[in-house]
Design a protein around this motif. Structure first.
Motif, PDB file in Angstrom:
ATOM      1  N   ASP A 107       0.801  -1.220   0.000  1.00  0.00           N
ATOM      2  CA  ASP A 107       0.000   0.000   0.000  1.00  0.00           C
ATOM      3  C   ASP A 107       0.834   1.271   0.000  1.00  0.00           C
ATOM      4  O   ASP A 107       0.537   2.206  -0.730  1.00  0.00           O
ATOM      5  N   PRO A 108       1.892   1.316   0.830  1.00  0.00           N
ATOM      6  CA  PRO A 108       2.629   2.582   0.870  1.00  0.00           C
ATOM      7  C   PRO A 108       3.534   2.789  -0.324  1.00  0.00           C
ATOM      8  O   PRO A 108       4.290   3.742  -0.343  1.00  0.00           O
ATOM      9  N   GLY A 109       3.493   1.910  -1.316  1.00  0.00           N
ATOM     10  CA  GLY A 109       4.338   2.075  -2.498  1.00  0.00           C
ATOM     11  C   GLY A 109       5.652   1.350  -2.358  1.00  0.00           C
ATOM     12  O   GLY A 109       5.887   0.610  -1.400  1.00  0.00           O
ATOM     13  N   LEU A 110       6.527   1.570  -3.330  1.00  0.00           N
ATOM     14  CA  LEU A 110       7.814   0.867  -3.382  1.00  0.00           C
ATOM     15  C   LEU A 110       8.942   1.892  -3.288  1.00  0.00           C
ATOM     16  O   LEU A 110       9.021   2.810  -4.086  1.00  0.00           O
ATOM     17  N   GLN A 111       9.808   1.723  -2.302  1.00  0.00           N
ATOM     18  CA  GLN A 111      10.988   2.592  -2.169  1.00  0.00           C
ATOM     19  C   GLN A 111      11.915   2.324  -3.333  1.00  0.00           C
ATOM     20  O   GLN A 111      12.334   1.181  -3.546  1.00  0.00           O
ATOM     21  N   VAL A 112      12.258   3.351  -4.067  1.00  0.00           N
ATOM     22  CA  VAL A 112      13.144   3.166  -5.222  1.00  0.00           C
ATOM     23  C   VAL A 112      14.227   4.241  -5.235  1.00  0.00           C
ATOM     24  O   VAL A 112      14.132   5.274  -4.572  1.00  0.00           O
ATOM     25  N   VAL A 168       9.388   7.156  -3.212  1.00  0.00           N
ATOM     26  CA  VAL A 168       8.467   6.025  -3.160  1.00  0.00           C
ATOM     27  C   VAL A 168       7.637   6.043  -4.437  1.00  0.00           C
ATOM     28  O   VAL A 168       6.995   7.042  -4.749  1.00  0.00           O
ATOM     29  N   ALA A 169       7.713   4.949  -5.184  1.00  0.00           N
ATOM     30  CA  ALA A 169       6.964   4.850  -6.438  1.00  0.00           C
ATOM     31  C   ALA A 169       5.581   4.258  -6.162  1.00  0.00           C
ATOM     32  O   ALA A 169       5.447   3.327  -5.368  1.00  0.00           O
ATOM     33  N   HIS A 170       4.599   4.838  -6.832  1.00  0.00           N
ATOM     34  CA  HIS A 170       3.223   4.384  -6.665  1.00  0.00           C
ATOM     35  C   HIS A 170       2.624   3.950  -7.996  1.00  0.00           C
ATOM     36  O   HIS A 170       2.926   4.549  -9.032  1.00  0.00           O
ATOM     37  N   GLN A 171       1.782   2.946  -7.929  1.00  0.00           N
ATOM     38  CA  GLN A 171       1.054   2.520  -9.116  1.00  0.00           C
ATOM     39  C   GLN A 171       0.130   3.643  -9.577  1.00  0.00           C
ATOM     40  O   GLN A 171      -0.543   4.271  -8.757  1.00  0.00           O
ATOM     41  N   LEU A 221       4.352   3.000 -12.934  1.00  0.00           N
ATOM     42  CA  LEU A 221       4.721   3.533 -11.619  1.00  0.00           C
ATOM     43  C   LEU A 221       5.047   5.013 -11.753  1.00  0.00           C
ATOM     44  O   LEU A 221       5.677   5.433 -12.718  1.00  0.00           O
ATOM     45  N   ARG A 222       4.611   5.770 -10.758  1.00  0.00           N
ATOM     46  CA  ARG A 222       4.921   7.202 -10.724  1.00  0.00           C
ATOM     47  C   ARG A 222       5.908   7.488  -9.602  1.00  0.00           C
ATOM     48  O   ARG A 222       5.772   6.973  -8.494  1.00  0.00           O
ATOM     49  N   LEU A 223       6.901   8.301  -9.916  1.00  0.00           N
ATOM     50  CA  LEU A 223       7.873   8.715  -8.896  1.00  0.00           C
ATOM     51  C   LEU A 223       7.988  10.229  -8.964  1.00  0.00           C
ATOM     52  O   LEU A 223       8.386  10.789  -9.991  1.00  0.00           O
ATOM     53  N   ASP A 224       7.619  10.893  -7.886  1.00  0.00           N
ATOM     54  CA  ASP A 224       7.676  12.358  -7.890  1.00  0.00           C
ATOM     55  C   ASP A 224       9.113  12.850  -7.774  1.00  0.00           C
ATOM     56  O   ASP A 224       9.922  12.279  -7.037  1.00  0.00           O
ATOM     57  N   LEU A 225       9.419  13.908  -8.520  1.00  0.00           N
ATOM     58  CA  LEU A 225      10.723  14.560  -8.402  1.00  0.00           C
ATOM     59  C   LEU A 225      10.687  15.454  -7.170  1.00  0.00           C
ATOM     60  O   LEU A 225      10.092  16.530  -7.180  1.00  0.00           O
ATOM     61  N   ASP A 226      11.306  14.974  -6.114  1.00  0.00           N
ATOM     62  CA  ASP A 226      11.220  15.683  -4.841  1.00  0.00           C
ATOM     63  C   ASP A 226      12.601  15.630  -4.173  1.00  0.00           C
ATOM     64  O   ASP A 226      13.230  16.656  -3.953  1.00  0.00           O
ATOM     65  N   GLU A 227      13.070  14.413  -3.938  1.00  0.00           N
ATOM     66  CA  GLU A 227      14.417  14.241  -3.351  1.00  0.00           C
ATOM     67  C   GLU A 227      15.356  13.884  -4.499  1.00  0.00           C
ATOM     68  O   GLU A 227      15.512  12.718  -4.873  1.00  0.00           O
ATOM     69  N   VAL A 228      15.949  14.895  -5.084  1.00  0.00           N
ATOM     70  CA  VAL A 228      16.627  14.754  -6.375  1.00  0.00           C
ATOM     71  C   VAL A 228      17.939  15.526  -6.365  1.00  0.00           C
ATOM     72  O   VAL A 228      18.016  16.620  -5.828  1.00  0.00           O
ATOM     73  N   SER A 229      18.944  14.954  -6.994  1.00  0.00           N
ATOM     74  CA  SER A 229      20.172  15.720  -7.226  1.00  0.00           C
ATOM     75  C   SER A 229      20.762  15.366  -8.572  1.00  0.00           C
ATOM     76  O   SER A 229      20.584  14.257  -9.076  1.00  0.00           O
ATOM     77  N   ALA A 230      21.436  16.336  -9.155  1.00  0.00           N
ATOM     78  CA  ALA A 230      22.246  16.092 -10.351  1.00  0.00           C
ATOM     79  C   ALA A 230      23.704  16.102  -9.912  1.00  0.00           C
ATOM     80  O   ALA A 230      24.059  16.695  -8.894  1.00  0.00           O
ATOM     81  N   LYS A 231      24.527  15.403 -10.665  1.00  0.00           N
ATOM     82  CA  LYS A 231      25.952  15.444 -10.378  1.00  0.00           C
ATOM     83  C   LYS A 231      26.665  15.461 -11.718  1.00  0.00           C
ATOM     84  O   LYS A 231      26.260  14.749 -12.647  1.00  0.00           O
TER      85      LYS A 231
END
Lengths: 225, 225
Positions: free
Chosen positions: B86-91, B122-125, B165-175
């Motif tokens: 239910d809480p989605g998949l940590q990715v 967290v990816a969600h269906q 699966l949807r993954l919001d861009l929230d905790e993101v970094s470029a390098k």
């Protein structure tokens, strides 16, 4: 009566996590295929678990026989983690080459031609100095074959600042897709172009460093890459 | 007195896991840079945890605003896992472009010029049919911009067989690393060639499917890729 048996190629034993749930016909386990895919690349994506969550980082790798090596600063997270935990660090190391874009008539059957290798296992810090040097040479030569012998080898200080992790090729699979699109029979009459767009990695002309001394020409191993 | 303030670019807030322990100067958090790196690619490496161990799989992705989408068969492991919990998949979703091989005079300072983006979350269906269709269009258009409107859209059966699966861009970094080698001052006189070998992804000539009807030419969006 004598028979000349064709030797079976050496293969990795499939496990629950190296047998895909889908498209099993795309999976391969023979050493030759796995080595060829690994040797064509130099950047892998290394996955490990930190605080219960997955982390995937791009990093260089090298292969020596049935061992892969990755390296990093002694201060980097995965290398610190592998050093801290006696039993090593559980990792998944993945290498992917894209060979083509597969354009089907239906959006659903669009795909990618690719070759990938996924390695599961426990990575261990390399402590033997000779193995560490060999691993670092392999890392450089994976990027540019022949380069390690045409550069200044790491000194004691640099070796001490570098951690190397070893991952044995044991639980390994290759996966690949080749060929054209697989459209549904009822879509064959649709007016959309269909086929494959080949994808390649190419090299531009070498760009000398600003401080390169005059008279040092581009080495042969770069022009034949 | 009026002042024209230059708007600060929107940025992702750094977190413990998006601030690198090493080479912090290579990290970037602005939306524009992150979007540009994501939009230049179409294959990501998706990491998740299964039975306590990391798994890293290459897969296609698409971006719609501040959301990334990946897809697969409803039978594939990560998609089943995301659906079951239910809480989605940590990715952790990582995209990497290699821009050049950096050849220093010392083996130690060899490097790669690259641009990468790492997304934690967290990816969600995706259950909303309209969002699902939009996500699948984005996935196709990420690979070949403009292609989704020149192919047969997914029908009800295909949509049902596909998980997104949807993954919001929230905790993101470029390098990123750019530029030439950084040799030690004492190595500058060594006789090794030093500089950067640019790396590019290029496309070959489109290969039509065997059953392509005569008269259907290569579309413009392929020749301008």
């Amino acid at each position: 009566m004598t028979e000349t048996a064709t030797p079976r190629p050496a293969t990795y034993t499939p496990t629950d996590r190296t047998v895909p749930t889908r498209s099993r016909e795309r999976a391969a386990y023979d050493h030759e295929m796995v080595h060829a895919i690994l040797d064509e690349g130099y950047v892998c994506h290394l996955g490990f678990v930190r605080d219960g969550a997955p982390v995937v980082l791009p990093t260089l790798y090298g292969r020596v026989g049935e061992r892969l090596y990755v390296h990093g600063s002694t201060g980097s997270r995965p290398l610190r983690m592998a050093g801290q935990s006696d039993p090593g660090l559980q990792v998944c190391l993945t290498v992917t080459h894209v060979d083509g874009l597969v354009l089907a008539r239906s959006a659903f059957h669009h795909s990618i031609n690719y070759r990938s290798v996924v390695v599961h296992g426990v990575a261990h810090q390399v402590t033997d100095p000779q193995e560490k040097r060999q691993a670092l040479d392999a890392l450089v030569d994976h990027v540019v074959p022949g380069r390690s012998s045409d550069s200044r080898a790491a000194n004691a200080k640099e070796l001490a600042a570098t951690s190397v992790l070893r991952l044995d090729l044991d639980e390994v699979s290759a996966k690949l897709r080749t060929g054209g699109p697989n459209d549904e029979p009822e879509d064959l009459g649709l007016p959309h172009w269909t086929g494959v767009l080949p994808v390649r990695t190419t090299y531009g002309a070498p760009v000398p460093a600003d401080d390169l001394a005059p008279g040092i020409g581009v080495p042969d191993y770069l022009t034949t890459l």
